[in-house]
Motif scaffolding. Sequence first.
Motif, PDB file in Angstrom:
ATOM      1  N   ALA A 275      34.043   8.708  61.834  1.00  0.00           N
ATOM      2  CA  ALA A 275      34.417  10.110  62.001  1.00  0.00           C
ATOM      3  C   ALA A 275      35.616  10.224  62.932  1.00  0.00           C
TER       4      ALA A 275
ATOM      5  N   ASP B 109      36.451  15.948  61.926  1.00  0.00           N
ATOM      6  CA  ASP B 109      35.207  15.963  61.145  1.00  0.00           C
ATOM      7  C   ASP B 109      34.051  16.636  61.876  1.00  0.00           C
ATOM      8  N   HIS B 110      34.163  16.770  63.198  1.00  0.00           N
ATOM      9  CA  HIS B 110      33.011  17.170  63.999  1.00  0.00           C
ATOM     10  C   HIS B 110      32.424  18.526  63.614  1.00  0.00           C
TER      11      HIS B 110
ATOM     12  N   VAL C 127      30.304  18.003  60.570  1.00  0.00           N
ATOM     13  CA  VAL C 127      29.101  17.251  60.959  1.00  0.00           C
ATOM     14  C   VAL C 127      28.116  18.201  61.619  1.00  0.00           C
TER      15      VAL C 127
ATOM     16  N   CYS D 145      28.616  13.388  68.242  1.00  0.00           N
ATOM     17  CA  CYS D 145      30.053  13.680  68.163  1.00  0.00           C
ATOM     18  C   CYS D 145      30.751  13.291  69.462  1.00  0.00           C
TER      19      CYS D 145
ATOM     20  N   VAL E 272      31.066   9.112  58.563  1.00  0.00           N
ATOM     21  CA  VAL E 272      31.009  10.248  57.648  1.00  0.00           C
ATOM     22  C   VAL E 272      31.208   9.751  56.220  1.00  0.00           C
TER      23      VAL E 272
ATOM     24  N   CYS F 185      32.705  11.075  52.718  1.00  0.00           N
ATOM     25  CA  CYS F 185      33.603  12.109  52.217  1.00  0.00           C
ATOM     26  C   CYS F 185      33.845  11.923  50.730  1.00  0.00           C
TER      27      CYS F 185
ATOM     28  N   GLY G 120      34.715  17.220  50.091  1.00  0.00           N
ATOM     29  CA  GLY G 120      34.909  17.021  51.525  1.00  0.00           C
ATOM     30  C   GLY G 120      33.770  16.219  52.123  1.00  0.00           C
ATOM     31  N   LEU G 121      33.415  16.519  53.354  1.00  0.00           N
ATOM     32  CA  LEU G 121      32.373  15.785  54.060  1.00  0.00           C
ATOM     33  C   LEU G 121      31.013  16.136  53.465  1.00  0.00           C
TER      34      LEU G 121
ATOM     35  N   PHE H 250      26.642  12.276  57.022  1.00  0.00           N
ATOM     36  CA  PHE H 250      27.022  11.511  58.205  1.00  0.00           C
ATOM     37  C   PHE H 250      25.841  10.694  58.706  1.00  0.00           C
TER      38      PHE H 250
END
Length: 157
Positions: A11, A15-16, A19, A51, A63, A65, A70-71, A74
Amino acid sequence: MTTQDVQVRPAVTADHAAVRALAGELTSGVSTWRPADGVAAAAASWVADACRAADDDDHVLLVACDPDDGLVGFAGASARRHFSGEQEAYLGELVVAPADRRRGVASRLVAGVEAWARSRGLHRVTLDTGTANTAARELYERLGYNAEQVTLTRAIG
């Protein structure tokens, strides 16, 4: 989405937010007698900690993806010492978005955690999951994980 389309990678700060948005999924399988607001707060705290620690050498936040979605999931893990003295990896969080489950994403994330653990000389990955989280327990069993401990509880008043 096919599993081949999904990329598992460490990550990054960007990304956080995505997540954190999936943190509520960690409440699955928690006993119904536990207070839902407390469970949700704990899950959010675990994810926030994952994170924050993502750049520490003894932690990893991976992560999954998908180019279109997208994401989609995780996994967070850390190195720790088991009470027996053995160093191991602890898989603290594993989440796949509901729409992307049963497509191999979780297996790819677990494989990524295992590779991270091996790269640090760790020979075991340990995790906890809720008794009622049947789908997760079936996944872990398929991947070769075995039950080691049982937590028992009883209401007394």
